[in-house]
Enzyme design. Structure first.
Site, PDB file in Angstrom:
ATOM      1  N   CYS A 199     -79.914  34.170 -45.246  1.00  0.00           N
ATOM      2  CA  CYS A 199     -80.656  33.364 -44.278  1.00  0.00           C
ATOM      3  C   CYS A 199     -80.542  31.875 -44.607  1.00  0.00           C
ATOM      4  O   CYS A 199     -80.238  31.476 -45.728  1.00  0.00           O
ATOM      5  CB  CYS A 199     -82.118  33.801 -44.240  1.00  0.00           C
ATOM      6  N   ASP A 200     -80.855  31.069 -43.595  1.00  0.00           N
ATOM      7  CA  ASP A 200     -80.491  29.647 -43.552  1.00  0.00           C
ATOM      8  C   ASP A 200     -80.675  28.876 -44.854  1.00  0.00           C
ATOM      9  O   ASP A 200     -79.738  28.294 -45.377  1.00  0.00           O
ATOM     10  CB  ASP A 200     -81.323  28.939 -42.476  1.00  0.00           C
ATOM     11  N   LYS A 201     -81.897  28.816 -45.376  1.00  0.00           N
ATOM     12  CA  LYS A 201     -82.173  27.918 -46.496  1.00  0.00           C
ATOM     13  C   LYS A 201     -81.662  28.453 -47.814  1.00  0.00           C
ATOM     14  O   LYS A 201     -81.573  27.713 -48.796  1.00  0.00           O
ATOM     15  CB  LYS A 201     -83.682  27.622 -46.592  1.00  0.00           C
ATOM     16  N   CYS A 217     -77.936  35.458 -38.310  1.00  0.00           N
ATOM     17  CA  CYS A 217     -77.815  35.266 -36.863  1.00  0.00           C
ATOM     18  C   CYS A 217     -76.389  34.860 -36.491  1.00  0.00           C
ATOM     19  O   CYS A 217     -75.785  34.007 -37.125  1.00  0.00           O
ATOM     20  CB  CYS A 217     -78.803  34.219 -36.394  1.00  0.00           C
ATOM     21  N   GLU A 261     -88.888  23.826 -37.626  1.00  0.00           N
ATOM     22  CA  GLU A 261     -87.886  23.849 -36.562  1.00  0.00           C
ATOM     23  C   GLU A 261     -88.580  24.080 -35.220  1.00  0.00           C
ATOM     24  O   GLU A 261     -89.607  24.742 -35.150  1.00  0.00           O
ATOM     25  CB  GLU A 261     -86.850  24.949 -36.803  1.00  0.00           C
ATOM     26  N   ASP A 299     -86.228  31.948 -41.023  1.00  0.00           N
ATOM     27  CA  ASP A 299     -86.597  31.103 -39.894  1.00  0.00           C
ATOM     28  C   ASP A 299     -86.806  31.905 -38.618  1.00  0.00           C
ATOM     29  O   ASP A 299     -87.703  31.615 -37.820  1.00  0.00           O
ATOM     30  CB  ASP A 299     -85.510  30.054 -39.645  1.00  0.00           C
ATOM     31  N   SER A 327     -83.642  24.409 -34.886  1.00  0.00           N
ATOM     32  CA  SER A 327     -82.851  25.579 -35.254  1.00  0.00           C
ATOM     33  C   SER A 327     -81.396  25.321 -34.906  1.00  0.00           C
ATOM     34  O   SER A 327     -81.086  24.541 -33.993  1.00  0.00           O
ATOM     35  CB  SER A 327     -83.350  26.800 -34.482  1.00  0.00           C
ATOM     36  N   CYS A 345     -81.058  39.212 -42.309  1.00  0.00           N
ATOM     37  CA  CYS A 345     -80.045  38.293 -42.852  1.00  0.00           C
ATOM     38  C   CYS A 345     -79.698  38.622 -44.300  1.00  0.00           C
ATOM     39  O   CYS A 345     -78.573  38.421 -44.737  1.00  0.00           O
ATOM     40  CB  CYS A 345     -80.546  36.847 -42.767  1.00  0.00           C
TER      41      CYS A 345
END
Length: 547
Positions: free
Chosen positions: A119-121, A191, A440, A78, A466, A46
């Site tokens: 990435c996500d966070k 993702c 998650e 994640d 997620s 990511c």
């Protein structure tokens, strides 16, 4: 300039000497100092490519008259930590990302910041920092990964986790699982479905703090370097215009952001992250606001995890500008400024729809009449919880509780075939405080789907999901079990009712007054996770750690 305090005058000769040691000239030091807050790492695809993007951002800053100073922060990915004890660090990392960017920018009195996320966070973490600092700021998203291909079909990481469940059920072989594993992630980027990263990319673009056109260009697309250079140029323009982060983080912009989440059937994590960003920006946003927006906003995109397409497909179809046009047509967004220089409606007017595209539906022909998320309250969630609706049309489920005090125990029960149609899987002590870190549950939810129980089993938790999760699933139950919430009193066999129409999550516990919850002893007595558990707020407030 703000940076004059740290670089100007005879008293600051020492600071200038240190900068000259790394090659800065007097002329470079005299320019505005722009922090490039990078989330680059080799740990995850990511963010793997962000070092090259930061070089392009720096070119843009220099050409526009500034001096870029790059620094890095952390990443917990994640997709790799999922289903392990390491997942406890994920949400905590959001706070560390925000804190570290804030401290570097304050400590060196930077004049502006370009934050690069992946990435996500890292997406909400960077925006939370920009909101606190309130400097001329841009957040640039590194872009989506391309879809993998397996037997002629497009796949993402979602299909890998579902294949794990199918493998445990004996529906696919070891070799088929390995083939899916090998094919799912063909290169760098976040993702590819409308999971948390792409949900938050869209949300921050509609929020206005991130460039809509720059964000949606996929990670390895040859257009991405130019988008990064433009972000560097744009932060200098914002500096000259005197415009800072909070100019874009209004209540109206936050509502636009959540409308985009609803319209794309995005991740439940967006609820936590937008509440947290609102908190940092001093803007009002509540769970009640989000439920109102979600109920009135149709799902307009056919995106994974519940649909067919990925983020690069959406960009090719017309992208966020086409989505903005559709939402404007329905009167579901208001015109707000964005860091690109164009307002949201001006961006919508630039939309160009690809002929024959099927990703973004016409406003009058939605995928679903209401958004992909709903906020429920009730005897089991007095402060609220989030119901994910993506991937099905179910509106009610009633069944017996199957109670687990950890994700691992629930996952084992699913894999061993101990969960039956009609059950309500309850996973508790996984909230922000109780986890600690609010893991998650993709491993569990994907295993349920992989075993063919997605239409017949519900799952509720005080933890998180997620963005790849779909099915009849509820998360963020508040108060959480560790904070004395009623979910801590539920026992096997209690009847639980989930009702979308009445917005209720209820449990039948006639002897609740005589029950006593047993809080598992935490293994985290010192360190970051222990500190987080002592300071984190309820999920209903975004699980923030600032006062």
């Amino acid at each position: 300039m703000r940076s004059d305090e740290v670089k100007s005058g005879p008293a600051r000769a020492g600071a200038r000497a240190m900068w000259k040691a790394i090659g800065l000239t007097d002329e470079a030091i005299s320019r505005p100092l722009i922090g490039i807050a990078n989330t680059w790492t080799e740990i995850t695809p990511c963010n793997w490519h962000l070092r090259a993007l930061s070089e392009q951002v720096k070119i843009g800053v220099r050409e526009a008259g500034g001096t870029p100073l790059e620094f890095n922060t952390i990443v917990v990915t994640d997709g790799i930590a999922m289903g392990t004890s390491g997942m406890r660090a994920s949400l905590v990392s959001r706070e560390v990302v925000a804190d570290s960017i804030e401290l570097v920018a304050r400590g060196h009195l930077l004049d502006g910041v370009v934050a690069i996320s992946g990435c996500d966070k890292t997406i909400p973490g960077t925006v939370m920092a920009l909101a606190r600092l309130d400097l001329p700021s841009v957040m640039l998203y590194g872009g989506s990964i391309a879809a993998g291909r397996y037997r002629g079909e497009a796949i993402t990481l979602q299909e890998v986790y579902e294949a794990v469940g199918a493998h445990a059920a004996g529906n696919i072989t070891d070799e088929e699982l390995r083939e899916i594993e090998d094919a799912a992630c063909p290169g760098p980027g976040a993702c590819g479905g409308q999971f948390t990263a792409n949900t938050m990319s869209v949300a921050t673009a509609f929020l206005g703090i991130s460039p809509m056109v720059g964000n949606e260009v996929p990670a390895m697309d040859p257009r991405k370097p130019a988008a990064a250079r433009r972000a560097g140029e744009r932060v200098m323009e914002l500096l000259r215009e005197g415009r800072t982060a909070r100019d874009f983080l209004s209540r109206e912009a936050l509502r636009n952001a959540y409308a985009s989440v609803s319209a794309t059937a995005g991740s439940t994590n967006a609820v936590l992250h937008l509440l947290a960003i609102a908190h940092e920006a001093g803007s009002e946003l509540t769970l009640e606001d989000l439920d109102e927006i979600g109920a009135g906003t149709p799902v307009l995109t056919d995106l994974k995890p519940g649909g067919r397409f990925t983020a690069p497909d959406m960009e090719a179809a017309g992208g966020m500008r086409l989505l903005a046009s559709r939402l404007r047509e329905r009167g579901l967004v208001t015109d707000t400024p964005t860091v690109s220089g164009d307002s949201l409606f001006e961006l919508a007017e630039q939309a160009a729809e690809a002929p024959g595209q099927e990703v973004i539906r016409p406003a009058a022909q939605p995928v679903k009449a209401r958004g992909g998320l709903a906020i429920l309250t009730g005897s089991l969630a007095p402060e609220g919880c989030v119901l994910k609706l993506a991937g099905h049309s179910k509106t009610r489920h009633e069944g017996p509780a199957r109670v687990f005090d950890s994700e691992e125990d629930a996952f084992a029960a699913v894999q061993q075939g101990r969960i039956q149609p009609g059950d309500v899987v309850v996973i508790r002590y996984e909230g922000p405080q109780g986890g600690p870190g609010m893991r998650e549950m993709l491993g569990v939810t994907a295993a349920i789907i992989g075993r063919g129980l997605g239409d017949s089993v519900a799952l509720i938790t005080d933890g998180r999901f997620s963005g790849a999760t779909y099915g009849f699933m509820i998360c963020h139950i508040a108060p959480e079990a560790a904070a004395g919430g009623p979910i801590g009193l539920v026992r096997d066999g209690d009847r639980i009712t989930i009702d979308l129409e009445s917005r209720r999550l209820d449990v039948e516990m006639p002897d609740a007054q005589s029950r006593v919850a047993t809080l598992p002893e935490s293994e985290f007595r010192v360190g970051a996770l222990a500190k987080y558990a002592r300071t984190v707020s309820s999920a209903s407030r975004g699980a923030v750690t600032t006062a």
